[in-house]
Design a protein around this motif. Structure first.
Motif, PDB file in Angstrom:
ATOM      1  N   LYS A  15      72.427  64.051  92.559  1.00 46.29           N
ATOM      2  CA  LYS A  15      71.902  63.181  91.666  1.00 46.29           C
ATOM      3  C   LYS A  15      73.195  61.924  92.274  1.00 46.29           C
ATOM      4  O   LYS A  15      73.970  61.856  92.187  1.00 46.29           O
ATOM      5  CB  LYS A  15      71.986  63.422  90.756  1.00 46.29           C
ATOM      6  N   LEU A  16      71.756  60.701  92.263  1.00 45.69           N
ATOM      7  CA  LEU A  16      73.165  59.252  92.580  1.00 45.69           C
ATOM      8  C   LEU A  16      72.033  58.131  91.321  1.00 45.69           C
ATOM      9  O   LEU A  16      71.282  58.451  90.914  1.00 45.69           O
ATOM     10  CB  LEU A  16      71.878  59.493  93.871  1.00 45.69           C
ATOM     11  N   LYS A  17      73.924  57.873  91.108  1.00 47.84           N
ATOM     12  CA  LYS A  17      73.843  57.699  89.979  1.00 47.84           C
ATOM     13  C   LYS A  17      74.643  56.163  91.141  1.00 47.84           C
ATOM     14  O   LYS A  17      75.246  55.873  91.145  1.00 47.84           O
ATOM     15  CB  LYS A  17      74.593  58.181  89.188  1.00 47.84           C
ATOM     16  N   SER A  19      76.681  52.680  90.091  1.00 43.86           N
ATOM     17  CA  SER A  19      77.280  52.571  89.221  1.00 43.86           C
ATOM     18  C   SER A  19      77.673  51.258  89.810  1.00 43.86           C
ATOM     19  O   SER A  19      77.800  50.862  91.477  1.00 43.86           O
ATOM     20  CB  SER A  19      78.720  53.595  89.943  1.00 43.86           C
ATOM     21  N   PHE A  20      78.448  49.863  88.681  1.00 45.88           N
ATOM     22  CA  PHE A  20      78.683  49.003  89.224  1.00 45.88           C
ATOM     23  C   PHE A  20      80.146  48.902  88.968  1.00 45.88           C
ATOM     24  O   PHE A  20      81.054  48.076  89.564  1.00 45.88           O
ATOM     25  CB  PHE A  20      78.367  47.997  88.351  1.00 45.88           C
ATOM     26  N   ILE A  21      81.436  49.565  89.000  1.00 45.48           N
ATOM     27  CA  ILE A  21      82.393  50.024  88.878  1.00 45.48           C
ATOM     28  C   ILE A  21      83.446  50.860  90.621  1.00 45.48           C
ATOM     29  O   ILE A  21      84.191  50.298  90.603  1.00 45.48           O
ATOM     30  CB  ILE A  21      82.954  50.477  87.782  1.00 45.48           C
ATOM     31  N   LYS A  22      82.124  51.470  90.429  1.00 39.65           N
ATOM     32  CA  LYS A  22      82.776  52.268  91.869  1.00 39.65           C
ATOM     33  C   LYS A  22      83.253  51.525  93.090  1.00 39.65           C
ATOM     34  O   LYS A  22      83.901  51.900  93.764  1.00 39.65           O
ATOM     35  CB  LYS A  22      81.936  53.582  92.330  1.00 39.65           C
ATOM     36  N   PRO A  23      82.281  50.590  93.277  1.00 41.82           N
ATOM     37  CA  PRO A  23      82.575  49.486  94.069  1.00 41.82           C
ATOM     38  C   PRO A  23      84.176  49.191  94.164  1.00 41.82           C
ATOM     39  O   PRO A  23      84.571  48.271  95.332  1.00 41.82           O
ATOM     40  CB  PRO A  23      81.039  48.637  94.537  1.00 41.82           C
ATOM     41  N   TRP A  24      84.113  48.848  93.385  1.00 36.65           N
ATOM     42  CA  TRP A  24      85.637  47.973  92.629  1.00 36.65           C
ATOM     43  C   TRP A  24      87.117  48.356  93.323  1.00 36.65           C
ATOM     44  O   TRP A  24      87.249  47.815  92.511  1.00 36.65           O
ATOM     45  CB  TRP A  24      85.276  47.272  91.559  1.00 36.65           C
ATOM     46  N   MET A  25      86.189  50.241  92.736  1.00 39.38           N
ATOM     47  CA  MET A  25      87.833  51.335  92.884  1.00 39.38           C
ATOM     48  C   MET A  25      88.091  50.986  94.052  1.00 39.38           C
ATOM     49  O   MET A  25      89.549  51.472  94.029  1.00 39.38           O
ATOM     50  CB  MET A  25      87.512  52.668  92.906  1.00 39.38           C
ATOM     51  N   GLY A  26      88.382  50.431  95.078  1.00 37.54           N
ATOM     52  CA  GLY A  26      88.784  50.498  96.411  1.00 37.54           C
ATOM     53  C   GLY A  26      89.767  49.426  96.752  1.00 37.54           C
ATOM     54  O   GLY A  26      90.916  48.972  97.478  1.00 37.54           O
ATOM     55  N   ILE A  27      89.964  48.621  95.230  1.00 42.10           N
ATOM     56  CA  ILE A  27      90.678  47.333  94.990  1.00 42.10           C
ATOM     57  C   ILE A  27      92.400  47.723  95.217  1.00 42.10           C
ATOM     58  O   ILE A  27      93.317  47.374  95.342  1.00 42.10           O
ATOM     59  CB  ILE A  27      90.306  46.074  94.201  1.00 42.10           C
ATOM     60  N   LYS A  28      92.048  49.233  94.654  1.00 44.45           N
ATOM     61  CA  LYS A  28      93.615  49.478  94.263  1.00 44.45           C
ATOM     62  C   LYS A  28      94.282  49.968  95.692  1.00 44.45           C
ATOM     63  O   LYS A  28      96.148  50.159  95.216  1.00 44.45           O
ATOM     64  CB  LYS A  28      93.540  51.808  93.482  1.00 44.45           C
ATOM     65  N   TYR A  29      93.528  50.335  97.195  1.00 41.37           N
ATOM     66  CA  TYR A  29      94.390  50.668  98.026  1.00 41.37           C
ATOM     67  C   TYR A  29      94.879  48.891  98.449  1.00 41.37           C
ATOM     68  O   TYR A  29      95.807  49.240  99.886  1.00 41.37           O
ATOM     69  CB  TYR A  29      93.149  51.074  99.145  1.00 41.37           C
ATOM     70  N   LEU A  30      95.147  48.114  97.998  1.00 43.19           N
ATOM     71  CA  LEU A  30      95.022  46.756  98.672  1.00 43.19           C
ATOM     72  C   LEU A  30      96.672  46.621  97.999  1.00 43.19           C
ATOM     73  O   LEU A  30      97.105  45.870  98.982  1.00 43.19           O
ATOM     74  CB  LEU A  30      94.568  45.639  97.764  1.00 43.19           C
ATOM     75  N   PHE A  31      97.174  47.564  97.014  1.00 44.88           N
ATOM     76  CA  PHE A  31      98.410  48.053  96.368  1.00 44.88           C
ATOM     77  C   PHE A  31      99.347  48.460  97.414  1.00 44.88           C
ATOM     78  O   PHE A  31     100.675  48.803  96.410  1.00 44.88           O
ATOM     79  CB  PHE A  31      98.291  47.500  95.206  1.00 44.88           C
ATOM     80  N   LYS A  32      98.755  49.533  97.889  1.00 42.75           N
ATOM     81  CA  LYS A  32      99.647  50.424  98.926  1.00 42.75           C
ATOM     82  C   LYS A  32      99.676  50.461 100.026  1.00 42.75           C
ATOM     83  O   LYS A  32      99.257  49.732 100.993  1.00 42.75           O
ATOM     84  CB  LYS A  32      98.071  51.635  97.918  1.00 42.75           C
TER      85      LYS A  32
END
Length: 217
Positions: A15-17, A19-32
């Motif tokens: 089931k493909l849903k 999402s507007f939030i999921k693409p922005w979740m990769g930003i957390k890797y900028l601080f790792k």
């Protein structure tokens, strides 16, 4: 003929849903911190007895070709060399790192212990055609590799540049400490190379004496 559309098994269950939030979740890797290392500017300590580049004691090698026979990638070629004007009595293995899988079967089967391996694992080039010669070489003595490791301590390939003269078949290894190793490649295989054929002597021209000149007259 109509082609059947490709379909992945179980695709209807996914089931493909949107999402507007999921693409922005990769930003957390900028601080790792990055997981990868910057080769060749950074290094990591290899594990004990890491299977890196080969070493070879030319005096111990008897040219049995056990290493070439057991190599699963056919990366070893027996090479006849000449050092300081003296032709080796036995061929020595030459390793092609474009094919080598670093299984080290060749080291395990060597009856005299002439063939070994180092912990060196860095081999980076600038991508030039002449840099590819570094991937096909006759390994050098383990003591020299150990000496270079103690001096630089970065586990890089011990040779910076390899120069091959096609006319004289002379090979020059330029080591990282500024020293060089020179030898000639005479041929390949288990049998000694045939000496170069000497040019056939021209038949001596017969000189006509004074009697021959008188007969012509």
């Amino acid at each position: 003929m109509m082609k059947m559309p490709a379909r992945v098994v179980g695709e209807e269950k996914v089931k493909l849903k949107k999402s507007f939030i999921k693409p922005w979740m990769g930003i957390k890797y900028l601080f790792k911190k990055p997981v990868t290392i910057k080769i060749p500017y950074e290094k990591i300590e290899p594990a004990p007895k890491y299977r890196g580049f080969h070493t070879l004691d030319w005096k111990k090698c008897v040219g049995c070709n056990f290493c070439g026979q057991i190599c699963p990638a056919r990366a070893i070629e027996m090479t006849w060399i000449e050092v300081n004007g003296h032709i080796a009595t036995r061929p020595h293995p030459k390793v092609d790192y474009g094919r080598c899988t670093f299984c080290q079967f060749c080291v395990d089967v060597c009856p005299t212990g002439a063939l070994g391996f180092s912990e060196n694992y860095y081999l980076t080039t600038g991508g030039l055609e002449e840099d590819l010669e570094l991937y096909d070489w006759v390994p050098i003595h383990p003591d020299k590799v150990r000496e270079l490791n103690e001096k630089f301590n970065d586990y890089r390939f011990p040779v910076e540049r390899i120069k091959f003269n096609k006319e004289t078949r002379e090979v020059t290894y330029y080591l990282r400490d500024g020293s060089t190793i020179q030898f000639k490649i005479l041929g390949y295989g288990l049998r000694p190379p045939k000496p170069p054929a000497k040019p056939a002597a021209k038949p001596a021209e017969k000189k006509e004496g004074p009697k021959a000149e008188e007969k012509k007259e």
